[in-house]
Design a protein around this motif. Structure first.
Motif, short mmCIF file in Angstrom:
data_model
loop_
_atom_site.label_atom_id
_atom_site.label_comp_id
_atom_site.label_asym_id
_atom_site.label_seq_id
_atom_site.Cartn_x
_atom_site.Cartn_y
_atom_site.Cartn_z
N LEU A 128 68.00 -25.52 -9.11
CA LEU A 128 68.52 -25.84 -10.44
C LEU A 128 68.67 -24.57 -11.27
CD1 LEU A 128 69.36 -28.08 -12.40
CD2 LEU A 128 66.97 -28.26 -13.12
N GLU A 129 69.92 -24.19 -11.55
CA GLU A 129 70.21 -22.93 -12.24
C GLU A 129 70.49 -23.11 -13.73
OE1 GLU A 129 73.53 -21.36 -10.13
OE2 GLU A 129 72.36 -20.82 -8.35
N LYS A 130 70.91 -24.30 -14.11
CA LYS A 130 71.36 -24.47 -15.49
C LYS A 130 71.16 -25.89 -15.98
CE LYS A 130 75.53 -23.87 -18.35
NZ LYS A 130 76.98 -23.52 -18.34
N ASN A 144 71.25 -20.32 -23.00
CA ASN A 144 71.17 -19.52 -21.77
C ASN A 144 70.73 -20.34 -20.56
OD1 ASN A 144 72.06 -17.23 -23.04
ND2 ASN A 144 70.04 -16.28 -23.23
N GLY A 145 71.15 -21.60 -20.52
CA GLY A 145 70.85 -22.46 -19.38
C GLY A 145 69.48 -23.09 -19.40
N CYS A 146 68.70 -22.87 -20.48
CA CYS A 146 67.35 -23.42 -20.58
C CYS A 146 67.29 -24.56 -21.59
CB CYS A 146 66.36 -22.33 -20.98
SG CYS A 146 66.23 -20.99 -19.77
N LEU A 147 66.27 -25.39 -21.47
CA LEU A 147 66.10 -26.56 -22.33
C LEU A 147 65.16 -26.25 -23.48
CD1 LEU A 147 66.68 -29.66 -22.68
CD2 LEU A 147 64.58 -30.04 -21.36
N TYR A 148 65.62 -26.55 -24.71
CA TYR A 148 64.84 -26.31 -25.93
C TYR A 148 64.76 -27.59 -26.76
CZ TYR A 148 65.25 -21.19 -25.46
OH TYR A 148 65.17 -19.88 -25.03
N THR A 149 63.88 -27.56 -27.75
CA THR A 149 63.93 -28.58 -28.77
C THR A 149 65.21 -28.37 -29.57
OG1 THR A 149 62.61 -27.13 -30.21
CG2 THR A 149 61.44 -28.86 -29.00
N LYS A 150 65.58 -29.35 -30.36
CA LYS A 150 66.85 -29.28 -31.08
C LYS A 150 66.96 -28.03 -31.94
CE LYS A 150 70.85 -30.75 -32.56
NZ LYS A 150 72.02 -30.78 -31.66
N ASP A 151 65.87 -27.65 -32.63
CA ASP A 151 65.91 -26.49 -33.52
C ASP A 151 65.67 -25.17 -32.78
OD1 ASP A 151 63.25 -26.72 -32.92
OD2 ASP A 151 62.58 -27.09 -34.98
N ARG A 152 65.49 -25.25 -31.46
CA ARG A 152 65.29 -24.07 -30.60
C ARG A 152 64.04 -23.27 -30.97
NH1 ARG A 152 71.35 -21.48 -29.69
NH2 ARG A 152 72.31 -23.33 -28.78
N LEU A 156 61.24 -25.58 -23.70
CA LEU A 156 60.65 -26.67 -22.94
C LEU A 156 60.73 -26.43 -21.44
CD1 LEU A 156 62.18 -29.63 -24.97
CD2 LEU A 156 59.85 -28.72 -25.15
N LEU A 157 61.87 -25.88 -20.99
CA LEU A 157 62.03 -25.72 -19.55
C LEU A 157 63.06 -24.65 -19.21
CD1 LEU A 157 61.42 -26.75 -16.66
CD2 LEU A 157 63.33 -28.35 -16.94
N CYS A 158 62.63 -23.73 -18.36
CA CYS A 158 63.55 -22.79 -17.72
C CYS A 158 63.73 -23.32 -16.31
CB CYS A 158 62.96 -21.38 -17.70
SG CYS A 158 63.96 -20.19 -16.75
N PRO A 159 64.94 -23.66 -15.89
CA PRO A 159 65.13 -24.23 -14.55
C PRO A 159 64.67 -23.29 -13.46
CG PRO A 159 67.24 -23.60 -15.54
CD PRO A 159 66.22 -23.50 -16.62
N GLN A 160 64.11 -23.84 -12.39
CA GLN A 160 63.48 -23.01 -11.37
C GLN A 160 64.46 -22.17 -10.57
OE1 GLN A 160 60.73 -25.25 -8.94
NE2 GLN A 160 59.35 -25.61 -10.64
N GLY A 161 65.75 -22.48 -10.64
CA GLY A 161 66.75 -21.66 -9.96
C GLY A 161 67.32 -20.57 -10.84
N PHE A 162 66.79 -20.43 -12.06
CA PHE A 162 67.28 -19.41 -13.00
C PHE A 162 67.10 -18.02 -12.40
CE2 PHE A 162 66.95 -16.44 -16.48
CZ PHE A 162 67.85 -16.89 -17.43
N LYS A 163 68.13 -17.18 -12.51
CA LYS A 163 68.06 -15.83 -11.93
C LYS A 163 68.24 -14.78 -13.03
CE LYS A 163 69.89 -17.10 -7.36
NZ LYS A 163 69.90 -18.55 -7.59
N GLY A 182 57.05 -21.62 -11.69
CA GLY A 182 57.78 -21.70 -10.43
C GLY A 182 59.12 -21.01 -10.42
N CYS A 183 59.45 -20.29 -11.48
CA CYS A 183 60.75 -19.59 -11.55
C CYS A 183 60.62 -18.24 -10.84
CB CYS A 183 61.18 -19.40 -13.00
SG CYS A 183 61.54 -20.94 -13.86
#
Length: 325
Positions: A128-130, A144-152, A156-163, A182-183
């Motif tokens: 999972l990259e994005k 940048n492909g990561c999950l945040y709360t609405k106000d950033r 919350l989550l950087c996907p494990q396939g993030f490079k 695990g990234c």
């Protein structure tokens, strides 16, 4: 045939029209040990599941129906053929472990109505990259492909396939628990200067991170947040990680308790490696940044570009020799 019959029985028992079937074009075992055949009988797991389809060939995906509102606990856990999660407009909730171990999943799109994403919903999704979030979503956002709360303000989550290098939003104040766990392809992290907290196991298993600057405003660092990884079920320390921070800071305390390398800010810049050996035509990424509170532009130069070139921290070996960067 037995799998299809189980689905039909469960579906009819739940009062779902017979036309809303699930089509398998690969053996049901591809869905993993906790498969949809088992879960269809429990309608709280996949509420109003309308149409699901596993496709064979180069592209594997699931096509969801228009009535789907909840993807339940472990609903797709271990579905190794699942490669993409499309926007599902009425979807409101993704439960814990929903897509855990979906090792082929490369992209996930969070629709406008999703208000809940459970713990480890995308855990073990190594490809999972994005993660993309609809701009209309009122609970979550992406950067940048990561999950945040609405106000950033919380990662919350950087996907494990993030490079590459993880750069957080400038408004961030909290790195959530297990946010980047695990990234293994994350090579560095640039945390916003207003970061106040780094959650439990936030960077657990990020073994490619060799240097990390912790902003001086950080007041709390959770257990196993930095420089740790699991091996054989035991927690191990990343011996080569250098953690930079202010004297007397939370970062220094964290390192002291774990006998990790801590380097107090003593100059304007820090760099991840003082010496690099490369074979010809090979590359290496250096991480360089400012001490907390400093701002400015970083310029890279090589003393001999016939030996090594550098651009934005990426070294490229041209020929045999020595050079300073």
């Amino acid at each position: 045939r037995a799998a299809r019959e189980q689905i039909y029985v469960a579906r009819e028992a739940a009062g779902i029209p017979r036309c809303t079937c699930i089509l398998f074009r690969v053996p049901p075992t591809v869905l993993g040990r906790r498969n949809i055949v088992q879960h269809i009988g429990y309608m709280h797991i996949l509420e109003h599941f309308h149409i699901g389809r596993i496709l064979t060939g180069d592209e594997h995906c699931v096509v969801f129906g228009k009535a789907l509102k909840t993807i339940g606990v472990s609903a797709f856990e271990g579905c190794e053929a699942l490669a993409s999660l499309p926007v599902i407009n009425p979807l409101e909730s993704i439960a814990s472990l929903a897509f855990k171990g979906c090792v082929s999943l490369r992209t996930a799109e969070i629709g406008p109505e999703v208000s809940k994403i459970g713990f480890c919903a995308f855990g073990g999704c190594a490809a999972l990259e994005k993660i993309s979030v609809s701009e209309k979503n009122e609970s979550f956002s992406s950067f940048n492909g990561c999950l945040y709360t609405k106000d950033r303000t919380k990662l919350l989550l950087c996907p494990q396939g993030f490079k590459g290098k993880l750069k957080t939003d400038e408004n961030i104040s909290v790195i959530g628990d297990y946010a980047a766990a695990g990234c293994t392809s994350v090579r560095g992290a640039e945390l916003g200067e207003n970061t106040l907290e780094i959650g439990r196991a936030a960077f657990l298993g990020c073994t490619d991170v060799t240097a990390l600057s912790v902003p001086e405003k950080v007041e709390k660092i959770g257990s196993a947040a930095l420089g740790m990884y699991l091996f054989g079920g035991k927690m191990k320390k990343v011996d080569y990680l250098k953690i930079y921070g202010g004297a007397g800071s939370a970062a220094e305390s964290y390192c002291s308790q774990r006998e990790m390398t801590f380097i107090p800010y003593s100059s304007t810049l820090y760099v991840s490696s003082e010496r690099v050996v490369l074979e010809e035509k090979k590359s290496f990424n250096l991480t360089c940044g400012f001490s907390s509170g400093k701002k400015g532009k970083i310029t890279w130069e090589s003393s001999d570009e016939s030996v090594v070139t550098v651009k934005d921290g990426k070294l490229h070996a041209v020929s045999q020799g020595n050079a300073e960067v």
